[in-house]
Design a protein around this motif. Structure first.
Motif, PDB file in Angstrom:
ATOM      1  N   ASN A 118      21.620 -10.907   5.375  1.00 42.38           N
ATOM      2  CA  ASN A 118      22.068 -11.203   6.734  1.00 42.38           C
ATOM      3  C   ASN A 118      20.944 -10.954   7.742  1.00 42.38           C
ATOM      4  O   ASN A 118      20.712 -11.767   8.633  1.00 42.38           O
ATOM      5  CB  ASN A 118      23.295 -10.353   7.070  1.00 42.38           C
ATOM      6  CG  ASN A 118      23.859 -10.676   8.419  1.00 42.38           C
ATOM      7  OD1 ASN A 118      24.170 -11.823   8.722  1.00 42.38           O
ATOM      8  ND2 ASN A 118      23.996  -9.660   9.253  1.00 42.38           N
ATOM      9  N   ILE A 119      20.242  -9.857   7.600  1.00 39.52           N
ATOM     10  CA  ILE A 119      19.138  -9.542   8.513  1.00 39.52           C
ATOM     11  C   ILE A 119      18.001 -10.549   8.345  1.00 39.52           C
ATOM     12  O   ILE A 119      17.462 -11.056   9.323  1.00 39.52           O
ATOM     13  CB  ILE A 119      18.635  -8.104   8.273  1.00 39.52           C
ATOM     14  CG1 ILE A 119      19.717  -7.112   8.693  1.00 39.52           C
ATOM     15  CG2 ILE A 119      17.330  -7.840   9.017  1.00 39.52           C
ATOM     16  CD1 ILE A 119      19.517  -5.731   8.159  1.00 39.52           C
ATOM     17  N   LEU A 120      17.667 -10.865   7.103  1.00 36.71           N
ATOM     18  CA  LEU A 120      16.563 -11.788   6.860  1.00 36.71           C
ATOM     19  C   LEU A 120      16.890 -13.215   7.284  1.00 36.71           C
ATOM     20  O   LEU A 120      15.972 -14.001   7.553  1.00 36.71           O
ATOM     21  CB  LEU A 120      16.144 -11.733   5.391  1.00 36.71           C
ATOM     22  CG  LEU A 120      15.471 -10.423   4.970  1.00 36.71           C
ATOM     23  CD1 LEU A 120      15.202 -10.425   3.477  1.00 36.71           C
ATOM     24  CD2 LEU A 120      14.196 -10.186   5.765  1.00 36.71           C
ATOM     25  N   CYS A 121      18.163 -13.564   7.370  1.00 36.08           N
ATOM     26  CA  CYS A 121      18.530 -14.897   7.863  1.00 36.08           C
ATOM     27  C   CYS A 121      18.164 -15.056   9.339  1.00 36.08           C
ATOM     28  O   CYS A 121      18.023 -16.177   9.833  1.00 36.08           O
ATOM     29  CB  CYS A 121      20.017 -15.164   7.644  1.00 36.08           C
ATOM     30  SG  CYS A 121      20.384 -15.618   5.934  1.00 36.08           S
ATOM     31  N   ASP A 122      17.994 -13.934  10.045  1.00 36.81           N
ATOM     32  CA  ASP A 122      17.575 -13.984  11.448  1.00 36.81           C
ATOM     33  C   ASP A 122      16.061 -14.110  11.595  1.00 36.81           C
ATOM     34  O   ASP A 122      15.566 -14.331  12.687  1.00 36.81           O
ATOM     35  CB  ASP A 122      18.055 -12.741  12.195  1.00 36.81           C
ATOM     36  CG  ASP A 122      19.561 -12.750  12.405  1.00 36.81           C
ATOM     37  OD1 ASP A 122      20.157 -13.845  12.411  1.00 36.81           O
ATOM     38  OD2 ASP A 122      20.142 -11.658  12.561  1.00 36.81           O
ATOM     39  N   GLY A 123      15.337 -13.934  10.502  1.00 41.62           N
ATOM     40  CA  GLY A 123      13.886 -14.076  10.546  1.00 41.62           C
ATOM     41  C   GLY A 123      13.214 -13.073   9.625  1.00 41.62           C
ATOM     42  O   GLY A 123      13.833 -12.109   9.177  1.00 41.62           O
ATOM     43  N   PRO A 124      11.932 -13.289   9.327  1.00 42.70           N
ATOM     44  CA  PRO A 124      11.188 -12.384   8.451  1.00 42.70           C
ATOM     45  C   PRO A 124      11.194 -10.954   8.994  1.00 42.70           C
ATOM     46  O   PRO A 124      11.287 -10.749  10.211  1.00 42.70           O
ATOM     47  CB  PRO A 124       9.768 -12.949   8.450  1.00 42.70           C
ATOM     48  CG  PRO A 124       9.923 -14.371   8.888  1.00 42.70           C
ATOM     49  CD  PRO A 124      11.106 -14.394   9.807  1.00 42.70           C
ATOM     50  N   ALA A 125      11.101  -9.999   8.080  1.00 42.49           N
ATOM     51  CA  ALA A 125      11.091  -8.594   8.492  1.00 42.49           C
ATOM     52  C   ALA A 125      10.252  -7.774   7.528  1.00 42.49           C
ATOM     53  O   ALA A 125      10.170  -8.087   6.340  1.00 42.49           O
ATOM     54  CB  ALA A 125      12.519  -8.044   8.550  1.00 42.49           C
ATOM     55  N   ARG A 126       9.660  -6.734   8.063  1.00 42.45           N
ATOM     56  CA  ARG A 126       8.919  -5.783   7.239  1.00 42.45           C
ATOM     57  C   ARG A 126       9.893  -4.776   6.645  1.00 42.45           C
ATOM     58  O   ARG A 126      11.030  -4.633   7.091  1.00 42.45           O
ATOM     59  CB  ARG A 126       7.846  -5.105   8.074  1.00 42.45           C
ATOM     60  CG  ARG A 126       6.754  -6.109   8.478  1.00 42.45           C
ATOM     61  CD  ARG A 126       5.750  -5.550   9.421  1.00 42.45           C
ATOM     62  NE  ARG A 126       5.023  -4.418   8.833  1.00 42.45           N
ATOM     63  CZ  ARG A 126       4.021  -3.802   9.416  1.00 42.45           C
ATOM     64  NH1 ARG A 126       3.600  -4.208  10.603  1.00 42.45           N
ATOM     65  NH2 ARG A 126       3.420  -2.785   8.851  1.00 42.45           N
ATOM     66  N   PHE A 127       9.432  -4.086   5.622  1.00 45.76           N
ATOM     67  CA  PHE A 127      10.262  -3.137   4.888  1.00 45.76           C
ATOM     68  C   PHE A 127      10.907  -2.117   5.824  1.00 45.76           C
ATOM     69  O   PHE A 127      12.122  -1.887   5.758  1.00 45.76           O
ATOM     70  CB  PHE A 127       9.408  -2.429   3.827  1.00 45.76           C
ATOM     71  CG  PHE A 127      10.198  -1.516   2.938  1.00 45.76           C
ATOM     72  CD1 PHE A 127      10.753  -1.987   1.766  1.00 45.76           C
ATOM     73  CD2 PHE A 127      10.375  -0.184   3.274  1.00 45.76           C
ATOM     74  CE1 PHE A 127      11.491  -1.147   0.938  1.00 45.76           C
ATOM     75  CE2 PHE A 127      11.099   0.665   2.461  1.00 45.76           C
ATOM     76  CZ  PHE A 127      11.657   0.181   1.288  1.00 45.76           C
ATOM     77  N   ASN A 128      10.099  -1.484   6.685  1.00 45.98           N
ATOM     78  CA  ASN A 128      10.650  -0.432   7.550  1.00 45.98           C
ATOM     79  C   ASN A 128      11.667  -0.972   8.550  1.00 45.98           C
ATOM     80  O   ASN A 128      12.618  -0.279   8.905  1.00 45.98           O
ATOM     81  CB  ASN A 128       9.539   0.332   8.266  1.00 45.98           C
ATOM     82  CG  ASN A 128       8.834   1.286   7.320  1.00 45.98           C
ATOM     83  OD1 ASN A 128       9.422   1.777   6.358  1.00 45.98           O
ATOM     84  ND2 ASN A 128       7.566   1.544   7.574  1.00 45.98           N
ATOM     85  N   ALA A 129      11.500  -2.214   8.991  1.00 41.29           N
ATOM     86  CA  ALA A 129      12.494  -2.820   9.883  1.00 41.29           C
ATOM     87  C   ALA A 129      13.811  -3.018   9.141  1.00 41.29           C
ATOM     88  O   ALA A 129      14.893  -2.782   9.695  1.00 41.29           O
ATOM     89  CB  ALA A 129      11.980  -4.142  10.427  1.00 41.29           C
ATOM     90  N   LEU A 130      13.726  -3.422   7.886  1.00 38.45           N
ATOM     91  CA  LEU A 130      14.944  -3.570   7.079  1.00 38.45           C
ATOM     92  C   LEU A 130      15.607  -2.220   6.842  1.00 38.45           C
ATOM     93  O   LEU A 130      16.831  -2.099   6.889  1.00 38.45           O
ATOM     94  CB  LEU A 130      14.613  -4.232   5.735  1.00 38.45           C
ATOM     95  CG  LEU A 130      14.203  -5.692   5.802  1.00 38.45           C
ATOM     96  CD1 LEU A 130      13.637  -6.148   4.464  1.00 38.45           C
ATOM     97  CD2 LEU A 130      15.384  -6.550   6.218  1.00 38.45           C
ATOM     98  N   LYS A 131      14.791  -1.203   6.634  1.00 45.45           N
ATOM     99  CA  LYS A 131      15.336   0.149   6.415  1.00 45.45           C
ATOM    100  C   LYS A 131      16.030   0.652   7.679  1.00 45.45           C
ATOM    101  O   LYS A 131      17.123   1.203   7.617  1.00 45.45           O
ATOM    102  CB  LYS A 131      14.222   1.092   5.987  1.00 45.45           C
ATOM    103  CG  LYS A 131      14.724   2.432   5.492  1.00 45.45           C
ATOM    104  CD  LYS A 131      13.626   3.158   4.775  1.00 45.45           C
ATOM    105  CE  LYS A 131      14.018   4.495   4.208  1.00 45.45           C
ATOM    106  NZ  LYS A 131      15.108   5.179   4.774  1.00 45.45           N
ATOM    107  N   ARG A 132      15.414   0.444   8.840  1.00 44.01           N
ATOM    108  CA  ARG A 132      16.033   0.874  10.106  1.00 44.01           C
ATOM    109  C   ARG A 132      17.319   0.111  10.398  1.00 44.01           C
ATOM    110  O   ARG A 132      18.252   0.649  10.975  1.00 44.01           O
ATOM    111  CB  ARG A 132      15.051   0.701  11.262  1.00 44.01           C
ATOM    112  CG  ARG A 132      13.987   1.764  11.348  1.00 44.01           C
ATOM    113  CD  ARG A 132      13.202   1.673  12.654  1.00 44.01           C
ATOM    114  NE  ARG A 132      12.561   0.375  12.849  1.00 44.01           N
ATOM    115  CZ  ARG A 132      11.372   0.041  12.385  1.00 44.01           C
ATOM    116  NH1 ARG A 132      10.662   0.921  11.694  1.00 44.01           N
ATOM    117  NH2 ARG A 132      10.860  -1.154  12.614  1.00 44.01           N
ATOM    118  N   ALA A 133      17.368  -1.141  10.004  1.00 41.03           N
ATOM    119  CA  ALA A 133      18.546  -1.975  10.270  1.00 41.03           C
ATOM    120  C   ALA A 133      19.717  -1.646   9.349  1.00 41.03           C
ATOM    121  O   ALA A 133      20.837  -2.082   9.600  1.00 41.03           O
ATOM    122  CB  ALA A 133      18.180  -3.449  10.132  1.00 41.03           C
TER     123      ALA A 133
END
Length: 120
Positions: A29-44
């Motif tokens: 779901n988060i990645l469908c909004d755009g690319p993300a780095r590992f730590n951004a995914l962890k924070r989300a």
């Protein structure tokens, strides 16, 4: 839905297992909004451990739903993005997550009622 062969059912089960792993839908779901780095995914995703996120991303990558790329910056960064195959899941992922939000209180009430019946 017509009856499926045992082989078809196994392939369906295997695919659903990948999609329903603990963090998979939330990460997709988060990645469908755009690319993300590992730590951004962890924070989300509060509550996810580094090990669990790594495992989730590797499974999604192995299934062709997420692509991993190394960005040549200093320091080197890794970016994850949804693939076209993963993007094809977006409307379904959002629908499932929306359903979960709309019915979370109903499910919690059902769980509590079940627990009360089990205690009696």
């Amino acid at each position: 839905m017509p009856a499926k062969s045992i082989e078809d059912l196994e392939l369906i089960r295997s695919t659903l297992e990948e999609l329903t792993a603990k963090w998979a839908l939330l990460v997709l779901n988060i990645l469908c909004d755009g690319p993300a780095r590992f730590n951004a995914l962890k924070r989300a995703n509060p509550g996810i451990s580094q090990k669990a996120l790594t495992h989730c991303l590797r499974r999604l990558e192995a299934s062709g739903l997420v692509a991993r790329s190394v960005v040549s910056l200093s320091p080197v960064a890794v970016v994850y993005e949804v693939t076209p195959l993963g993007a094809s899941l977006e409307p379904h992922t959002r629908a499932i997550l929306d359903w979960a939000m709309r019915h979370r209180e109903d499910i919690e009430a059902a769980r509590q009622a079940f627990e009360m019946r089990e205690l009696n």
